[in-house]
Design an enzyme around this catalytic site. Structure first.
Site, mmCIF file in Angstrom:
data_model
loop_
_atom_site.group_PDB
_atom_site.id
_atom_site.type_symbol
_atom_site.label_atom_id
_atom_site.label_comp_id
_atom_site.label_asym_id
_atom_site.label_seq_id
_atom_site.Cartn_x
_atom_site.Cartn_y
_atom_site.Cartn_z
ATOM 1 N N GLY A 9 0.844 -1.340 0.077
ATOM 2 C CA GLY A 9 -0.173 -0.041 -0.084
ATOM 3 C C GLY A 9 0.996 1.231 0.000
ATOM 4 N N GLY A 12 -0.421 5.006 -0.977
ATOM 5 C CA GLY A 12 -1.324 5.663 -0.185
ATOM 6 C C GLY A 12 -0.834 6.703 0.669
ATOM 7 C CG ASP A 35 -0.367 0.590 -3.852
ATOM 8 O OD1 ASP A 35 -1.527 0.236 -4.436
ATOM 9 O OD2 ASP A 35 -0.351 1.333 -2.872
ATOM 10 C CB ILE A 36 -3.034 -2.564 -7.001
ATOM 11 C CG1 ILE A 36 -3.909 -1.630 -6.171
ATOM 12 C CG2 ILE A 36 -3.256 -3.860 -6.465
ATOM 13 C CD1 ILE A 36 -5.445 -1.938 -6.203
ATOM 14 C CE1 TYR A 143 -10.353 2.160 8.001
ATOM 15 C CE2 TYR A 143 -10.720 4.062 9.614
ATOM 16 C CZ TYR A 143 -10.066 3.141 8.714
ATOM 17 O OH TYR A 143 -8.870 3.595 8.724
HETATM 18 N N1 SER Z 1 -8.745 9.143 8.996
HETATM 19 C C1 SER Z 1 -9.651 8.003 8.780
HETATM 20 C C2 SER Z 1 -10.855 8.210 8.543
HETATM 21 O O1 SER Z 1 -11.345 9.288 8.392
HETATM 22 C C3 SER Z 1 -9.841 7.517 10.298
HETATM 23 O O2 SER Z 1 -8.842 6.460 10.673
HETATM 24 O O3 SER Z 1 -11.549 7.387 7.847
#
Ligand code: SER
Length: 313
Positions: A9, A12, A35-36, A143
């Protein structure tokens, strides 16, 4: 041990800066970016790069063997806002990327692993101020659910198989070198671009929504710092704090440097997410266990951002 490092990654927001710092410390050829998608010019030019899909375990294994990797930093994730739009895809990527690497570590292909968690593990029932390391942890976002599950799986692999996996709960991260994508804390980066370009910004959060944040250099130092000790007193995902502010407070700090700057507010679905997260973080355990200490404060961060972006946009 002589470290040979793989960052997965690496194109990113965090991965980009992490690779460059690791290369400074360990030497360019000892840090493999992967990374991809292609990384930025500096990452691509300064050392080895592998196109790598973390969801393909065999491909990952080949790269580990080819470069005789000892340490992996797994910086792949779908962040909070995008995860809400596509829950199953986010779950699949956030979890299976971790499983692939944990399994390879369990089977002896990796000696030490870093995996990022987030303030998103906390939910609406968590105490918001100086949120403790151990507290009510019931996330309400996709998430957050994936990060909490990941934390538990890391502990499981640690306890059951002795996998050396280390982790941090990042707050919102701010940098002028890389941009975030699909997060709730992204406004704290966007605002600087708009302040310079247009002298105005429409914020997607309410003016008084306080969130914990950190300048990227501190986050990178913490990430590399937690990987240094031979062992840690405990292998939890550590709380990490630096400073907190609301959009209104950040706008005030920017106005001190750009007096014409104006902010307006048009909260959207991201407000709902932000409301469930802490306002400040108790990171005393990280300070005690491995010497964490942030260096950059709010005002300094604002100065660095404005100066840095003047030259790039
Ligand atoms: N910065 C992230 C988000 O806003 C939180 O880990 O999703």
């Amino acid at each position: 041990m002589d470290s040979k490092i793989l960052v997965i990654g690496s194109s990113g927001q965090i991965g980009t800066e992490l690779v460059l710092k690791l290369r400074e410390i360990y030497g360019n050829k000892n840090v493999i970016a992967s990374d991809i998608r292609k990384g930025n010019y500096e990452v691509m030019e300064s050392g080895p790069f592998e196109y790598l899909d973390v969801m393909n375990k065999n491909e990952v294994k080949e790269v580990l063997e080819k470069h005789e990797i000892t340490e992996v930093y797994l910086m792949v994730a779908i962040l909070s806002v995008i995860a809400e739009q596509n829950p199953l895809k986010a779950w699949e990527l956030n979890m299976n990327s971790l499983f692939n690497i944990l399994e390879l570590a369990k089977n002896g292909y990796i000696k030490r692993l870093f995996w990022p968690s987030s303030i998103a593990v906390f939910g609406p029932d968590t105490p918001k101020e100086m949120t403790p390391q151990d507290t009510v942890i019931k996330p309400s976002t996709v998430y957050g659910i994936s990060k909490l599950a990941g934390e538990n799986w890391c502990s499981y692999y640690r306890n059951k198989y002795g996998v050396d996996v280390r982790s941090i709960r990042y707050p919102g991260l701010i940098s002028y070198k890389t941009t975030p994508g699909g997060g709730t804390t992204d406004y704290a980066v966007e605002i600087f671009y708009e302040a310079i370009k247009r002298k105005s910004y429409t914020c997607f959060l309410e003016k008084d929504t306080v969130l914990p944040m950190m300048y990227m250099d501190d986050a990178i130092n913490a990430t590399i710092g937690i990987m240094q000790p031979e062992s840690l007193p405990s292998y939890v995902s550590y709380n990490l704090g630096a400073f907190s502010f609301s959009p209104e407070e950040l706008a005030e700090a920017i106005k001190m440097k750009i007096p014409q700057f104006e902010i307006s507010y048009k909260p959207d679905a991201r407000q709902e997410i932000a409301m469930t997260w802490p306002q400040s973080i108790d990171d005393s355990k990280a300070r005690k266990d491995w010497g964490w200490e942030p260096k950059v404060g709010l005002e300094e961060m604002v100065d660095i951002m404005l100066q840095g972006l003047h030259f790039t946009i």
